[in-house]
Design a protein around this motif. Structure first.
Motif, PDB file in Angstrom:
ATOM      1  N   VAL A  38     -40.713  -1.372  28.553  1.00 21.25           N
ATOM      2  CA  VAL A  38     -40.809  -2.834  28.585  1.00 21.25           C
ATOM      3  C   VAL A  38     -40.174  -3.375  27.313  1.00 21.25           C
ATOM      4  N   GLU A  39     -39.270  -4.338  27.451  1.00 22.65           N
ATOM      5  CA  GLU A  39     -38.730  -5.031  26.289  1.00 22.65           C
ATOM      6  C   GLU A  39     -39.223  -6.469  26.322  1.00 22.65           C
ATOM      7  N   VAL A  40     -39.964  -6.860  25.299  1.00 26.01           N
ATOM      8  CA  VAL A  40     -40.507  -8.214  25.210  1.00 26.01           C
ATOM      9  C   VAL A  40     -39.561  -9.072  24.384  1.00 26.01           C
ATOM     10  N   GLY A  41     -39.224 -10.251  24.912  1.00 27.55           N
ATOM     11  CA  GLY A  41     -38.258 -11.111  24.230  1.00 27.55           C
ATOM     12  C   GLY A  41     -36.871 -10.522  24.336  1.00 27.55           C
ATOM     13  N   ALA A  42     -36.444 -10.244  25.553  1.00 26.83           N
ATOM     14  CA  ALA A  42     -35.167  -9.553  25.764  1.00 26.83           C
ATOM     15  C   ALA A  42     -33.958 -10.432  25.500  1.00 26.83           C
ATOM     16  N   GLY A  43     -34.166 -11.733  25.313  1.00 32.20           N
ATOM     17  CA  GLY A  43     -33.050 -12.629  25.019  1.00 32.20           C
ATOM     18  C   GLY A  43     -32.030 -12.630  26.141  1.00 32.20           C
ATOM     19  N   THR A  44     -30.774 -12.486  25.786  1.00 38.56           N
ATOM     20  CA  THR A  44     -29.709 -12.466  26.785  1.00 38.56           C
ATOM     21  C   THR A  44     -29.316 -11.048  27.202  1.00 38.56           C
ATOM     22  N   GLY A  45     -30.050 -10.045  26.711  1.00 41.49           N
ATOM     23  CA  GLY A  45     -29.872  -8.688  27.204  1.00 41.49           C
ATOM     24  C   GLY A  45     -28.975  -7.775  26.400  1.00 41.49           C
ATOM     25  N   LEU A  46     -28.688  -8.118  25.147  1.00 38.58           N
ATOM     26  CA  LEU A  46     -27.817  -7.278  24.330  1.00 38.58           C
ATOM     27  C   LEU A  46     -28.438  -5.899  24.083  1.00 38.58           C
ATOM     28  N   PHE A  47     -29.696  -5.892  23.665  1.00 41.80           N
ATOM     29  CA  PHE A  47     -30.380  -4.617  23.412  1.00 41.80           C
ATOM     30  C   PHE A  47     -30.746  -3.943  24.730  1.00 41.80           C
ATOM     31  N   SER A  48     -31.019  -4.762  25.744  1.00 41.77           N
ATOM     32  CA  SER A  48     -31.404  -4.234  27.062  1.00 41.77           C
ATOM     33  C   SER A  48     -30.319  -3.343  27.641  1.00 41.77           C
ATOM     34  N   PRO A  64     -39.146 -15.594  27.792  1.00 47.72           N
ATOM     35  CA  PRO A  64     -39.739 -16.898  28.140  1.00 47.72           C
ATOM     36  C   PRO A  64     -38.761 -18.072  28.186  1.00 47.72           C
ATOM     37  N   SER A  65     -37.655 -17.991  27.453  1.00 47.29           N
ATOM     38  CA  SER A  65     -36.697 -19.101  27.444  1.00 47.29           C
ATOM     39  C   SER A  65     -35.916 -19.120  28.754  1.00 47.29           C
ATOM     40  N   LYS A  66     -35.982 -20.232  29.492  1.00 49.71           N
ATOM     41  CA  LYS A  66     -35.281 -20.325  30.776  1.00 49.71           C
ATOM     42  C   LYS A  66     -33.777 -20.161  30.589  1.00 49.71           C
ATOM     43  N   ARG A  67     -33.243 -20.769  29.547  1.00 48.86           N
ATOM     44  CA  ARG A  67     -31.801 -20.691  29.292  1.00 48.86           C
ATOM     45  C   ARG A  67     -31.361 -19.250  29.076  1.00 48.86           C
ATOM     46  N   MET A  68     -32.080 -18.527  28.251  1.00 55.16           N
ATOM     47  CA  MET A  68     -31.696 -17.143  27.983  1.00 55.16           C
ATOM     48  C   MET A  68     -32.035 -16.220  29.141  1.00 55.16           C
ATOM     49  N   PHE A  69     -33.135 -16.528  29.845  1.00 52.32           N
ATOM     50  CA  PHE A  69     -33.504 -15.704  30.996  1.00 52.32           C
ATOM     51  C   PHE A  69     -32.411 -15.730  32.058  1.00 52.32           C
ATOM     52  N   ASP A  70     -31.836 -16.889  32.302  1.00 52.96           N
ATOM     53  CA  ASP A  70     -30.780 -16.987  33.306  1.00 52.96           C
ATOM     54  C   ASP A  70     -29.608 -16.070  32.951  1.00 52.96           C
ATOM     55  N   GLN A  71     -29.258 -16.044  31.664  1.00 57.85           N
ATOM     56  CA  GLN A  71     -28.173 -15.163  31.229  1.00 57.85           C
ATOM     57  C   GLN A  71     -28.579 -13.698  31.325  1.00 57.85           C
ATOM     58  N   LEU A  72     -29.827 -13.409  30.971  1.00 54.21           N
ATOM     59  CA  LEU A  72     -30.351 -12.042  31.051  1.00 54.21           C
ATOM     60  C   LEU A  72     -30.329 -11.547  32.494  1.00 54.21           C
ATOM     61  N   HIS A  73     -30.834 -12.359  33.393  1.00 56.13           N
ATOM     62  CA  HIS A  73     -30.918 -11.971  34.804  1.00 56.13           C
ATOM     63  C   HIS A  73     -29.531 -11.711  35.392  1.00 56.13           C
ATOM     64  N   GLU A  74     -28.589 -12.586  35.058  1.00 57.35           N
ATOM     65  CA  GLU A  74     -27.231 -12.430  35.555  1.00 57.35           C
ATOM     66  C   GLU A  74     -26.568 -11.183  34.968  1.00 57.35           C
ATOM     67  N   ARG A  75     -26.839 -10.939  33.702  1.00 55.49           N
ATOM     68  CA  ARG A  75     -26.276  -9.756  33.044  1.00 55.49           C
ATOM     69  C   ARG A  75     -26.759  -8.475  33.724  1.00 55.49           C
ATOM     70  N   MET A  76     -28.056  -8.422  33.998  1.00 57.96           N
ATOM     71  CA  MET A  76     -28.624  -7.249  34.651  1.00 57.96           C
ATOM     72  C   MET A  76     -28.093  -7.104  36.083  1.00 57.96           C
ATOM     73  N   ARG A  77     -27.904  -8.218  36.770  1.00 58.16           N
ATOM     74  CA  ARG A  77     -27.384  -8.177  38.136  1.00 58.16           C
ATOM     75  C   ARG A  77     -25.971  -7.608  38.170  1.00 58.16           C
ATOM     76  N   GLN A  78     -25.166  -7.989  37.189  1.00 53.26           N
ATOM     77  CA  GLN A  78     -23.783  -7.530  37.148  1.00 53.26           C
ATOM     78  C   GLN A  78     -23.684  -6.053  36.799  1.00 53.26           C
ATOM     79  N   ILE A  79     -24.589  -5.574  35.955  1.00 49.89           N
ATOM     80  CA  ILE A  79     -24.569  -4.156  35.578  1.00 49.89           C
ATOM     81  C   ILE A  79     -24.930  -3.281  36.770  1.00 49.89           C
ATOM     82  N   ASN A  80     -25.890  -3.770  37.596  1.00 47.71           N
ATOM     83  CA  ASN A  80     -26.319  -3.053  38.794  1.00 47.71           C
ATOM     84  C   ASN A  80     -26.664  -1.592  38.484  1.00 47.71           C
TER      85      ASN A  80
END
Length: 243
Positions: A38-48, A64-80
């Motif tokens: 579990v990574e808490v405060g994953a931001g935009t996913g650089l460390f993830s 928790p930040s909606k703005r950063m979560f959207d980028q995080l979610h998209e980043r993870m989706r693209q990595i697949n």
């Protein structure tokens, strides 16, 4: 977590550190990491992204930040990735019970996050309850109270830590310390000059890139042999010792 800041400092900090610095942190964590992370405060996913390269059995990313979560979610989706990745747009306290039930995590990571949380001791206690038996906690935080300066205020830090303080708080939460060390001795002077003496409010991106390229490899080599007596940051690894 202090939602008043909307966790604004995390993105600024995450973007400020280039890949060599993050890889250095992860290399210290890696021998102790489990399979359900579990990574808490994953931001935009650089460390993830770096965590995913280790191919964990599951990876839960909380932001928790909606703005950063959207980028995080998209980043993870693209990595697949082949790994099981779950993203949460929430604070850890809001999803801890769900994460415990569904993932049974054996590793919880906070990289440049705990200093943004007002009641850090309550957060550590919740991590202890959430981790599986003998699960481990991984923390990377800013160090040395006398370095607290303009950028700390700008990005929403409640504190910088000293070694005794972070160890005491973890032990009170029920953890046994595996490793706690100062990190990045070379970064102490530049931080003090920029954010205590000159009182700058922004990170100098060019300087950070040069630091990452030329100073980090030397510092990493040195600190792999000699643990510094002080450092710009603290790195802690602890294990859940009792219920």
């Amino acid at each position: 977590m202090d939602n008043g800041h909307d966790y604004a400092g995390k993105d600024l900090e995450a973007m400020s550190f280039a890949s060599s610095y993050h890889k250095w942190i992860l290399e210290v964590f890696r021998p102790h990491l489990g399979a359900r992370v579990v990574e808490v405060g994953a931001g935009t996913g650089l460390f993830s992204e770096m965590l995913l390269e280790l191919q964990p059995k599951s990876l839960s990313l909380i932001e928790p930040s909606k703005r950063m979560f959207d980028q995080l979610h998209e980043r993870m989706r693209q990595i697949n990735p082949e790994s099981d990745v779950t993203t949460y747009n929430a604070t850890f306290s809001e999803v801890a019970a769900e994460v415990r039930r569904d993932q049974r995590p054996d590793s919880v990571i906070y990289v440049n996050v705990l200093e943004h949380i007002d009641d850090d001791e309550a957060e550590l206690g919740l991590v202890h309850k959430t981790l599986d038996k003998r699960g481990r906690l991984f923390i990377f935080v800013p160090a040395l109270e006398w370095l607290f300066g303009t950028l700390d205020v700008e990005v929403g830090h409640f504190r910088r830590y000293n070694k005794r303080d972070i160890e005491t708080k973890c032990r009170r939460a029920g953890f046994k310390i595996i490793q706690c060390r100062y990190f990045d001795l070379a970064g102490v002077a530049p931080w003090w000059i920029n954010y205590r003496l000159l009182k700058l409010h922004k990170i100098q991106v060019g300087a950070v890139k040069l630091y990452d390229r030329y100073v980090v490899p030397v510092s990493k080599a040195f600190e792999s042999r000699v643990i510094p007596p002080i450092g710009k940051n603290l790195l802690l690894i602890a294990e859940k010792s009792h219920e």
